[in-house]
Design an enzyme around this catalytic site. Structure first.
Site, mmCIF file in Angstrom:
data_model
loop_
_atom_site.group_PDB
_atom_site.id
_atom_site.type_symbol
_atom_site.label_atom_id
_atom_site.label_comp_id
_atom_site.label_asym_id
_atom_site.label_seq_id
_atom_site.Cartn_x
_atom_site.Cartn_y
_atom_site.Cartn_z
ATOM 1 N N GLU A 1 -40.932 41.243 -2.454
ATOM 2 C CA GLU A 1 -40.657 40.970 -1.042
ATOM 3 C C GLU A 1 -41.927 40.704 -0.241
ATOM 4 O OE1 GLU A 1 -37.289 43.348 -2.736
ATOM 5 O OE2 GLU A 1 -39.480 43.597 -2.698
ATOM 6 N N LYS B 1 -27.639 43.428 -21.814
ATOM 7 C CA LYS B 1 -26.863 43.821 -20.655
ATOM 8 C C LYS B 1 -25.380 43.548 -20.929
ATOM 9 C CE LYS B 1 -27.595 43.722 -15.657
ATOM 10 N NZ LYS B 1 -28.279 43.060 -14.543
ATOM 11 N N ARG C 1 -39.546 46.464 2.836
ATOM 12 C CA ARG C 1 -40.626 46.512 1.842
ATOM 13 C C ARG C 1 -41.753 45.533 2.160
ATOM 14 N NH1 ARG C 1 -38.522 48.525 -3.350
ATOM 15 N NH2 ARG C 1 -39.764 46.993 -4.476
#
Length: 625
Positions: A363, A278, A391
């Site tokens: 979640e 990244k 969610r």
């Protein structure tokens, strides 16, 4: 603009390049990302990490006929540049400009709209099934990050796909970094697959050394393939029914092309493990990918620099409250679904590591996990973005509210979020939480009330959501104590006549400004559930007209709750409900969008005057009691 990138207007142009030019193109593309994102802000380190993978995918696959589904989608800026949107990158995340995520209406190359994690494999499998059913030769590819593999939905899809005959390629972009530091057994497992990043770095070093000795290089490549073949049967992905390939170096564009060309011709479910870094190519982002995950504008030559003292944000207020309440009450435990930094929980995680739980991008699990903690006498606080609580709706109802468990939900990013657009908008939580029995819904108007209402929520014996926006409020000083406010009680902030404005949340301050031009009464309602029925009744009996103002949807929101309550009380009054209309909001600067949606002081006053042109001239019809 660089020569190769300027020439490429679509993947068809990309395919005409010789493979020897692909590394140069990757360098140009990376420079273009730095140039663009530094001017517009947006997701940065994730896009730098997918440059070579994006080039290889479009070089090998026949896009847009072949479908690429990017999980989350915050790593698709290289994809946008290579698919005819290079010239528009200066409008990224601005009103009327390019979205920061894939959008089907934006380009035929955006096969599926994404922005929440872990949806790619399900969508790509659906496409693969449709392709076979319709006799289409199209391919379906899902590109998913290692952080997104912490969500159960990804495994539900792989479980469904693994024992199927459908041609589906799942590419794991393993950069050992989601938004927050990676957590859980999966992260350890991926690290064990040939050493993760160590493998990729060692491979890159070995190739540099051995390329000068072609026979040794060929032998090394052969041994690498044999080693990979040996470990394949032992991967979890193989057990799920996929043929595993990898890990491979995600920054070796020519090696990626070789691998993808082989997999393009291979039938059935395939899993490719790609190791990337990244922030690749921009030193500061490589060193601190979290800080560069979603920066604002910055000078590429300097990098991110502190702009000096900034106003205290609602998120910071929550983070400080969390630490202070934890000092006072050892029962407090805090939960986040992989959003430690975004939810302001870094300090808590460092001070109270045994009471801090990052459950990954899960979640549903976060909410039921909190329910289990509450059953045993602990006091869980779930810090979650409004858009992500969607969610876990079944868990909210079935596991928490039905059992009346005292869980506090700190809903960050409530209301209009701005540049991230409709996928991250938090204007639905009032509507979808106030209809649940046993739930309370708090709407603090400013930073001080945010802390006070968090304390109120924590003191109650049932589930409560406390919703607050991204960024800073009006700058109200925050008291250091943990004093709560009364549950379900409103506060009259301004006394006027004729019109009473009932404000829910931060728009109170815009309502107060609007009221000055109308000589209206303003009430800080504070709670969307329970409503302060006595104050509501008083306002209805002493004013001709009522106005509700909220930074949420009008459909089923706080204004709708007021209408229901008036109906129950048998009171008939003209009521104007001001909020977001029944449509998805666009992306852009929040201040510009709030003005466009009429949710500023000027807009509120104009809406009232348009609804009742005689509002300032008609004789008062009110009955004072």
């Amino acid at each position: 603009m660089d020569a190769l990138l300027e020439w490429i207007q679509s993947p068809s142009h990309l395919k005409k390049l010789s493979r020897e030019n692909l590394p140069s193109l990757a360098q140009e593309l990376r420079e273009r990302l730095v140039q663009t994102v530094s001017q517009t802000g947006g997701h940065f380190s994730s896009n730098l990490g997918t440059v070579e993978l994006t080039i290889a995918l479009h070089y090998v696959f026949n896009t847009p006929e072949d479908r690429l589904v990017w999980d989350v989608g915050h790593q698709t800026y290289p994809h946008k540049i290579l698919t005819g949107r290079n010239a528009q990158m200066g409008s990224l995340r601005q009103k009327g400009g390019l979205s920061g995520f894939p959008r089907r209406e934006e380009s035929v190359y955006d096969a599926f709209g994404t922005a929440h994690s872990s949806t790619s494999i399900s969508a790509a499998l659906g496409m693969a099934v449709a392709h076979q059913q319709t006799g289409s030769p199209r391919k379906a590819v899902a590109i998913i990050g290692d952080g997104a593999l912490t969500a159960g939905m990804a495994y539900e899809a792989m479980n469904n796909a693994g024992n199927s005959p459908y041609d589906l390629l799942v590419i794991l972009n393993d950069n050992d970094m989601s938004i927050s530091p990676p957590v859980g057994a999966l992260n350890r497992y991926l690290a064990e697959l040939m050493g993760g990043r160590f493998y990729a770095q060692a491979k890159q070093w070995g190739e540099q050394v051995l390329r000068n000795a072609p026979p040794l290089f060929a032998l090394a490549k052969h041994l690498e393939e044999q080693t990979q073949n040996l470990i394949q049967p032992h991967t979890i992905f193989e057990k799920l029914g996929f043929t595993y390939t990898g890990p491979v170096d995600g920054h070796d564009v020519q090696g990626l092309v070789d691998t993808l060309q082989k997999l393009h011709k291979t039938p059935g479910p395939q899993f490719l493990h790609v190791v990337t870094r990244k922030g690749k190519g921009y030193a500061q982002a490589e060193l601190d990918p979290v800080a560069y995950h979603g920066p604002g504008k910055f000078d590429p030559a300097v990098g991110l620099r502190s702009a000096g003292p900034s106003p205290v944000t609602f998120t910071q207020v929550f983070g400080q409250w969390l630490c202070d309440m934890a000092d006072k009450d050892p029962r407090l435990v805090a939960i986040t679904p992989a959003m430690r930094e975004g939810s302001g929980m870094v300090a808590f995680s460092e001070r109270f590591p045994s009471r801090y739980h990052d459950v990954g991008i899960a979640e549903q699990h976060a909410v039921t996990f909190a329910a289990g903690l509450a059953c045993e006498g602990l006091k869980p606080v779930v810090a979650i973005y409004s858009t992500f609580l969607q969610r876990a709706y079944d868990q909210l109802i079935h596991d928490v509210a039905l059992q009346k468990l005292p869980v506090v939900f700190a809903l960050d990013r409530a209301g209009l979020v701005g540049a991230d657009g409709p996928t991250h908008a938090g204007m639905y939580d009032i509507a979808f939480t106030r209809c649940i029995p046993n739930m309370s819904v708090a709407c603090p108007a400013d930073e001080k009330e945010c802390r006070q209402l968090l304390s109120t929520a924590y003191s109650l014996d049932h589930p409560v959501t406390v919703r607050y926006p991204r960024g800073a409020g009006v700058g109200t000083p925050v008291d250091a104590d943990l004093s709560p406010l009364p549950w379900g009680k409103a506060q009259v902030k301004r006394q006027g006549e004729g019109v009473a404005i009932l404000a829910f949340g931060p728009l109170l301050h815009e309502a107060l400004k609007a009221a000055q031009t109308l000589n209206a009464t303003v009430v800080n309602m504070r709670w969307a559930k329970p409503l302060d029925l006595q104050v509501l009744k008083d306002m209805a009996l002493t004013h001709d007209r009522l106005v509700t103002v909220e930074d949420g949807t009008r459909s089923g929101g706080a204004g709708a709750a007021v209408l229901e309550a008036l109906q129950d009380m048998g009171l008939v009054k003209p009521v104007l409900v001001i909020g977001f209309e029944d449509e998805f909001t666009e992306h852009g600067d929040p201040k510009v969008l709030m003005k466009d949606y009429g949710l500023t002081a000027e807009g509120i006053a104009q809406r009232i005057s348009k609804q009742w042109p005689d509002v300032q001239t008609a004789p008062m019809l009110r009955r004072v009691v």
